[in-house]
Design a protein around this motif. Structure first.
Motif, PDB file in Angstrom:
ATOM      1  N   HIS A 152     -16.502  -0.637  24.875  1.00 35.43           N
ATOM      2  CA  HIS A 152     -15.053  -0.576  24.408  1.00 35.43           C
ATOM      3  C   HIS A 152     -15.235   0.812  23.887  1.00 35.43           C
ATOM      4  CE1 HIS A 152     -15.463  -4.908  24.979  1.00 35.43           C
ATOM      5  NE2 HIS A 152     -16.606  -4.839  24.239  1.00 35.43           N
TER       6      HIS A 152
ATOM      7  N   HIS B 283     -22.503  -9.802  29.212  1.00 36.42           N
ATOM      8  CA  HIS B 283     -23.533 -10.711  28.540  1.00 36.42           C
ATOM      9  C   HIS B 283     -24.189 -11.867  29.124  1.00 36.42           C
ATOM     10  CE1 HIS B 283     -22.214  -8.295  25.079  1.00 36.42           C
ATOM     11  NE2 HIS B 283     -21.071  -8.814  25.225  1.00 36.42           N
TER      12      HIS B 283
ATOM     13  N   HIS C   6     -15.792 -11.509  29.039  1.00 33.62           N
ATOM     14  CA  HIS C   6     -17.085 -11.687  28.133  1.00 33.62           C
ATOM     15  C   HIS C   6     -17.166 -13.133  28.706  1.00 33.62           C
ATOM     16  CE1 HIS C   6     -15.501  -8.694  25.177  1.00 33.62           C
ATOM     17  NE2 HIS C   6     -16.662  -8.228  25.377  1.00 33.62           N
TER      18      HIS C   6
ATOM     19  N   ASP D 259     -22.025  -2.167  25.466  1.00 33.26           N
ATOM     20  CA  ASP D 259     -21.180  -2.897  24.456  1.00 33.26           C
ATOM     21  C   ASP D 259     -20.465  -1.812  23.428  1.00 33.26           C
ATOM     22  OD1 ASP D 259     -19.382  -4.828  23.894  1.00 33.26           O
ATOM     23  OD2 ASP D 259     -21.030  -6.051  23.120  1.00 33.26           O
TER      24      ASP D 259
ATOM     25  N   HIS E 147     -20.361  -2.359  30.546  1.00 28.30           N
ATOM     26  CA  HIS E 147     -19.584  -2.794  29.518  1.00 28.30           C
ATOM     27  C   HIS E 147     -19.571  -2.142  28.320  1.00 28.30           C
ATOM     28  CE1 HIS E 147     -17.531  -6.070  27.703  1.00 28.30           C
ATOM     29  NE2 HIS E 147     -18.361  -6.066  26.461  1.00 28.30           N
TER      30      HIS E 147
HETATM   31 ZN   LIG Z   1     -17.868  -6.357  24.788  1.00 26.53          ZN
END
Ligand SMILES: [Zn+2]
Length: 422
Positions: A63, A244, A208, A295, A61
């Motif tokens: 970005h 998460h 998410h 993340d 996960h």
């Molecule tokens: Zn995220």
């Protein structure tokens, strides 16, 4: 290609073992793992004497264009961070920003041993361009949400369809997911549309899920029932990737067990945004697949999966007092084969096995001052989790292609990228 004399990390009968072996790679496939393989004429030889050879790390996960947010906005909770800090700036990003920031992250991943990333962002043609140029493996998407109205939502769906329809079908390194941002930012109508897209294109959902305490009540208010029930209602039989899953209660765990889903655990981001920590020991004990992610750098600081492994292992000691909890062998699997399962590519990558694609990294554990934390090397696996950093990675191979050798990056002009940042 022949990787000689490495200490190879092998997953065998639910155990993680270290075996002295050579690995022969033909084209993109691991052809043979054995001692003392004789090289063919003209075969490329990589000497891994005194080094660890392990499956490439899978960041489940991220970005990646958020490298531009590194070191900003400390001390916020998730909602303030998103609404007041991140989203207003993201609205002003240009395609060039997204491309450059993605390239910076790709450099960070290749140089720290990540061979595959599951990304969650927008302007993803730019992200795809950066990934294609650098030859990293990835799952990409165009994030969907509709808190700002029907028109904006429709445009996002069109952008996703354009992204997917314009894919290069010959490029097996890049796959796609359908990505509703979260249950608190997507209406029932949009979740239904996401479900239809996932079925139409046979793609996983990546969203998410219960990252922060505030979501619990918001989701109930928006959808009329608890988050896990909403999830099950829309995505019950669909391959679903949950980023998460910090706030799961026992009932949530029971519901998720009945679904085709995995959790991407991002401990550093959760700590930084004050979300507390997911009880991944419990999830794993209940048979839910858990993998690791960083993340974006805005909340996760960096994309170094070795750092994530260490924090993931240690954090469980903060919630399990005098109880069994995950150990370093489990954590190595979470960063590799569990990640491959999460992405649905575990038949291809995630472990070093004959017949699998060669996504391999070589880690320098030789006796020298830079590796002082590893000496004496009483337990290689423990040292990989607790005392290794991304910069100890010496060589990174994706699909049989060397992307970094002896810390020399192959397909990216490093100086060109670095000069675009302060
Ligand atoms: Zn995220």
């Amino acid at each position: 290609m022949l990787i000689k004399n490495g200490k190879v990390i092998i997953f065998e009968e639910n155990d993680v073992k270290v075996k002295e072996s050579d690995i022969e790679v033909e084209n993109n496939i691991i052809k043979k793992i054995a001692k003392s393989i004789e090289p063919d004429i003209n075969e490329k030889i990589i000497d891994a004497t005194g080094k660890v050879v392990m499956p490439g790390l899978i960041n489940t996960h991220a970005h990646i264009a958020m490298s531009i947010f590194r070191g900003t906005f400390e001390g916020c909770n998730l909602y303030t961070w998103l609404n007041e800090k991140i989203w207003p700036i993201e609205a002003k990003l240009t395609k060039e920003d997204v491309y450059n920031a993605s390239m910076l992250s790709i450099l960070e991943m290749i140089s720290t041993g990540t061979t595959c990333v599951n990304d969650h962002y927008f302007m993803s043609e730019e992200i795809r361009k950066a990934l294609e140029e650098s030859k990293l493996r990835a799952m990409i998407t165009r994030v969907l949400m509709d808190t700002d109205g029907e028109e904006a939502s429709k445009k996002r769906i069109e952008e996703f369809v354009d992204l997917y329809e314009s894919r290069d079908e010959t490029n097996e390194l890049i796959t796609y997911s359908v990505s509703p941002h979260g249950l608190y930012t997507c209406s029932g109508k949009l979740l239904k549309e996401a479900r239809e897209l996932a079925i139409k294109y046979n793609l996983p959902i990546h969203t998410h899920f219960l990252e922060s305490i505030d979501e619990i009540e918001d989701i109930k208010r928006m959808h009329g029932e608890e988050a896990s029930k909403v999830l099950k209602k829309y995505f019950s039989e669909i391959h679903t990737i949950l980023a998460h899953g910090v706030k799961l209660n026992d009932e949530d765990v029971e519901i998720l067990k009945t679904m085709n889903c995995s959790i991407a655990h991002n401990p550093i981001s959760n700590f930084r945004l004050g979300c507390k920590i997911a009880d991944v020991t419990k999830y794993l004990q209940n048979g839910i697949n858990v993998a690791l992610g960083t993340d974006g750098q805005g909340s996760g600081n960096n994309l170094d999966m070795f750092e994530t492994m260490k924090i993931a292992a240690l954090a469980q000691g903060g919630i399990h007092e005098n109880e069994a909890r995950i150990d370093s062998k489990e954590v190595i699997k979470m960063a590799t084969i569990n990640g491959a399962k999460l992405l649905g590519i575990d038949k291809k990558v995630g472990s070093i096995e004959e017949g699998k694609n060669a996504d391999i990294i070589i880690v320098d554990i030789s006796k020298k001052l830079d590796n002082i934390k590893m000496i004496p090397n009483n337990d290689i696996i423990s040292n990989l989790v607790y005392n290794t950093e991304g910069r100890n990675v010496d060589t990174t191979i994706v699909n049989g292609e060397i992307l970094m050798e002896n810390r020399e990056i192959k397909f990216i002009k490093i100086e060109e990228i670095l000069k675009r940042f302060s």
